[in-house]
Design a protein around this motif. Sequence first.
Motif, PDB file in Angstrom:
ATOM      1  N   LEU A 181     -41.767  48.866 -85.479  1.00 45.34           N
ATOM      2  CA  LEU A 181     -41.899  50.308 -85.552  1.00 45.34           C
ATOM      3  C   LEU A 181     -40.779  50.969 -84.752  1.00 45.34           C
ATOM      4  CD1 LEU A 181     -45.739  50.380 -84.915  1.00 45.34           C
ATOM      5  CD2 LEU A 181     -44.593  50.582 -87.121  1.00 45.34           C
ATOM      6  N   GLU A 182     -40.419  52.170 -85.139  1.00 46.00           N
ATOM      7  CA  GLU A 182     -39.336  52.916 -84.485  1.00 46.00           C
ATOM      8  C   GLU A 182     -39.920  53.836 -83.408  1.00 46.00           C
ATOM      9  OE1 GLU A 182     -36.018  56.368 -85.546  1.00 46.00           O
ATOM     10  OE2 GLU A 182     -37.314  55.541 -87.126  1.00 46.00           O
ATOM     11  N   LEU A 183     -39.599  53.567 -82.157  1.00 49.91           N
ATOM     12  CA  LEU A 183     -40.133  54.367 -81.061  1.00 49.91           C
ATOM     13  C   LEU A 183     -39.609  55.800 -81.148  1.00 49.91           C
ATOM     14  CD1 LEU A 183     -41.859  54.212 -78.447  1.00 49.91           C
ATOM     15  CD2 LEU A 183     -39.699  53.897 -77.215  1.00 49.91           C
ATOM     16  N   VAL A 184     -40.528  56.760 -81.022  1.00 44.68           N
ATOM     17  CA  VAL A 184     -40.177  58.178 -81.073  1.00 44.68           C
ATOM     18  C   VAL A 184     -40.234  58.812 -79.689  1.00 44.68           C
ATOM     19  CG1 VAL A 184     -40.898  60.431 -81.972  1.00 44.68           C
ATOM     20  CG2 VAL A 184     -40.970  58.420 -83.454  1.00 44.68           C
ATOM     21  N   ALA A 185     -41.288  58.535 -78.935  1.00 44.09           N
ATOM     22  CA  ALA A 185     -41.454  59.141 -77.612  1.00 44.09           C
ATOM     23  C   ALA A 185     -42.471  58.337 -76.827  1.00 44.09           C
ATOM     24  CB  ALA A 185     -41.922  60.600 -77.747  1.00 44.09           C
ATOM     25  N   ALA A 186     -42.413  58.468 -75.497  1.00 40.14           N
ATOM     26  CA  ALA A 186     -43.372  57.782 -74.631  1.00 40.14           C
ATOM     27  C   ALA A 186     -43.473  58.540 -73.323  1.00 40.14           C
ATOM     28  CB  ALA A 186     -42.951  56.330 -74.391  1.00 40.14           C
ATOM     29  N   GLY A 187     -44.579  58.349 -72.616  1.00 39.82           N
ATOM     30  CA  GLY A 187     -44.749  59.033 -71.346  1.00 39.82           C
ATOM     31  C   GLY A 187     -45.993  58.561 -70.624  1.00 39.82           C
ATOM     32  N   ILE A 188     -46.343  59.290 -69.577  1.00 40.30           N
ATOM     33  CA  ILE A 188     -47.521  58.978 -68.774  1.00 40.30           C
ATOM     34  C   ILE A 188     -48.150  60.297 -68.347  1.00 40.30           C
ATOM     35  CG2 ILE A 188     -46.170  58.838 -66.634  1.00 40.30           C
ATOM     36  CD1 ILE A 188     -48.064  56.547 -65.772  1.00 40.30           C
ATOM     37  N   VAL A 236     -63.516  62.622 -56.936  1.00 39.82           N
ATOM     38  CA  VAL A 236     -62.424  62.776 -57.902  1.00 39.82           C
ATOM     39  C   VAL A 236     -61.564  61.522 -57.808  1.00 39.82           C
ATOM     40  CG1 VAL A 236     -60.453  64.123 -58.664  1.00 39.82           C
ATOM     41  CG2 VAL A 236     -62.419  65.274 -57.638  1.00 39.82           C
ATOM     42  N   LEU A 237     -61.533  60.760 -58.882  1.00 41.41           N
ATOM     43  CA  LEU A 237     -60.730  59.547 -58.939  1.00 41.41           C
ATOM     44  C   LEU A 237     -59.507  59.825 -59.800  1.00 41.41           C
ATOM     45  CD1 LEU A 237     -63.498  58.525 -57.938  1.00 41.41           C
ATOM     46  CD2 LEU A 237     -63.151  56.473 -59.330  1.00 41.41           C
ATOM     47  N   HIS A 238     -58.335  59.695 -59.196  1.00 38.21           N
ATOM     48  CA  HIS A 238     -57.088  59.969 -59.911  1.00 38.21           C
ATOM     49  C   HIS A 238     -56.610  58.698 -60.606  1.00 38.21           C
ATOM     50  CE1 HIS A 238     -56.531  64.075 -58.483  1.00 38.21           C
ATOM     51  NE2 HIS A 238     -57.052  63.648 -57.350  1.00 38.21           N
ATOM     52  N   ASN A 239     -56.251  58.841 -61.864  1.00 41.02           N
ATOM     53  CA  ASN A 239     -55.842  57.716 -62.699  1.00 41.02           C
ATOM     54  C   ASN A 239     -54.686  58.152 -63.585  1.00 41.02           C
ATOM     55  OD1 ASN A 239     -58.414  56.010 -62.092  1.00 41.02           O
ATOM     56  ND2 ASN A 239     -59.209  57.972 -62.817  1.00 41.02           N
ATOM     57  N   ALA A 240     -54.175  57.227 -64.367  1.00 40.65           N
ATOM     58  CA  ALA A 240     -53.061  57.549 -65.264  1.00 40.65           C
ATOM     59  C   ALA A 240     -53.212  56.802 -66.581  1.00 40.65           C
ATOM     60  CB  ALA A 240     -51.734  57.179 -64.612  1.00 40.65           C
ATOM     61  N   PHE A 241     -52.770  57.454 -67.646  1.00 36.29           N
ATOM     62  CA  PHE A 241     -52.719  56.842 -68.974  1.00 36.29           C
ATOM     63  C   PHE A 241     -51.269  56.853 -69.449  1.00 36.29           C
ATOM     64  CE2 PHE A 241     -57.117  56.574 -69.248  1.00 36.29           C
ATOM     65  CZ  PHE A 241     -57.551  56.156 -70.501  1.00 36.29           C
ATOM     66  N   ARG A 242     -50.832  55.734 -69.991  1.00 40.84           N
ATOM     67  CA  ARG A 242     -49.537  55.682 -70.662  1.00 40.84           C
ATOM     68  C   ARG A 242     -49.733  55.958 -72.154  1.00 40.84           C
ATOM     69  NH1 ARG A 242     -45.601  54.074 -67.399  1.00 40.84           N
ATOM     70  NH2 ARG A 242     -46.157  52.916 -65.497  1.00 40.84           N
ATOM     71  N   TRP A 243     -48.724  56.540 -72.788  1.00 43.77           N
ATOM     72  CA  TRP A 243     -48.814  56.828 -74.214  1.00 43.77           C
ATOM     73  C   TRP A 243     -47.450  56.592 -74.878  1.00 43.77           C
ATOM     74  CZ3 TRP A 243     -45.497  60.444 -76.140  1.00 43.77           C
ATOM     75  CH2 TRP A 243     -44.962  61.380 -75.228  1.00 43.77           C
ATOM     76  N   ALA A 244     -47.498  56.352 -76.165  1.00 43.61           N
ATOM     77  CA  ALA A 244     -46.255  56.170 -76.925  1.00 43.61           C
ATOM     78  C   ALA A 244     -46.509  56.522 -78.389  1.00 43.61           C
ATOM     79  CB  ALA A 244     -45.745  54.733 -76.814  1.00 43.61           C
ATOM     80  N   VAL A 245     -45.473  56.997 -79.046  1.00 43.30           N
ATOM     81  CA  VAL A 245     -45.526  57.341 -80.465  1.00 43.30           C
ATOM     82  C   VAL A 245     -44.375  56.648 -81.169  1.00 43.30           C
ATOM     83  CG1 VAL A 245     -45.406  59.203 -82.164  1.00 43.30           C
ATOM     84  CG2 VAL A 245     -46.596  59.575 -79.984  1.00 43.30           C
ATOM     85  N   ALA A 246     -44.677  56.050 -82.323  1.00 44.43           N
ATOM     86  CA  ALA A 246     -43.641  55.361 -83.108  1.00 44.43           C
ATOM     87  C   ALA A 246     -43.782  55.734 -84.573  1.00 44.43           C
ATOM     88  CB  ALA A 246     -43.752  53.856 -82.924  1.00 44.43           C
ATOM     89  N   ARG A 247     -42.694  55.505 -85.320  1.00 48.29           N
ATOM     90  CA  ARG A 247     -42.667  55.816 -86.742  1.00 48.29           C
ATOM     91  C   ARG A 247     -42.656  54.524 -87.558  1.00 48.29           C
ATOM     92  NH1 ARG A 247     -41.373  60.601 -88.381  1.00 48.29           N
ATOM     93  NH2 ARG A 247     -40.119  60.996 -86.502  1.00 48.29           N
ATOM     94  N   ALA A 248     -43.468  54.505 -88.609  1.00 49.52           N
ATOM     95  CA  ALA A 248     -43.485  53.360 -89.518  1.00 49.52           C
ATOM     96  C   ALA A 248     -42.228  53.364 -90.387  1.00 49.52           C
ATOM     97  CB  ALA A 248     -44.734  53.391 -90.390  1.00 49.52           C
TER      98      ALA A 248
END
Length: 249
Positions: A181-188, A236-248
């Motif tokens: 897949l072609e990576l488009v964007a990613a972050g946290i 309050v528990l602080h946490n993080a999620f990673r995310w990414a978007v790709a193109r088929a």
Amino acid sequence: MVDGADESGWSDVAAGWAELWGDFAGPARRALMDAADIGPGTRVLDVGCGSGEFLALLRDTGASAVGADPAPAMVGLARRTGVEVVVAGAESLPFDDGVFEVVTAVNALQFAADTTDALHEFARVVGPGGLIAVSNWAEGARNDVDVIEAAVASALEDEPRPDGPLRSAGGLEAALRAASLELVAAGIVDAPWHAADEDTLVRGILLGEDEETIDELKAVVTAAAEPFGDGSGGYVLHNAFRWAVARAR
């Protein structure tokens, strides 16, 4: 405490999950919506939709949403949104090729038996040019929840669960590229979890455990969570999620 649950396990805790954790991943969901440009009319399949919180958000945005989850009790809860939801796992989706514009999966991809096979299936149902938007917990060092779960593991004389390959920096991107897949964007994004009181804290951390185990571990959980008190009896528990978007392709 239910990260390793199978379909039956997730069905057993569906109501508690919806109450205690259902809205938790909201920041990650909104990040995926922005990055994938999901808006009115966008055809979206949410894989591993759980109790349907993302489906409700997509519906309210005007997207044309469908959900899929392997746990029947989760599907039952998700259908309360009024959105179509099917019982299905990530690697075998009952949809024709190219019928969606975006596939989303939040805190779900890591439960697939084979990550690459699941991503290939996502790519099939969006077709060339379609988007695949995924997110999951970041590495344990970024999450207060992991501090408490490590204390629980120690009390049980267990080893803390290691970070899976998708949790570390670059893990999602590597998985998407491995599936061609072609990576488009990613972050946290930050994903704080709020527990209004001690009872909510303990039920949330020990979700899926029996009453005897909860009684045994309650003091361990509250002691480990003491640094995260909000001064008003809650946490309050602080946490993080990673995310990414790709193109088929």
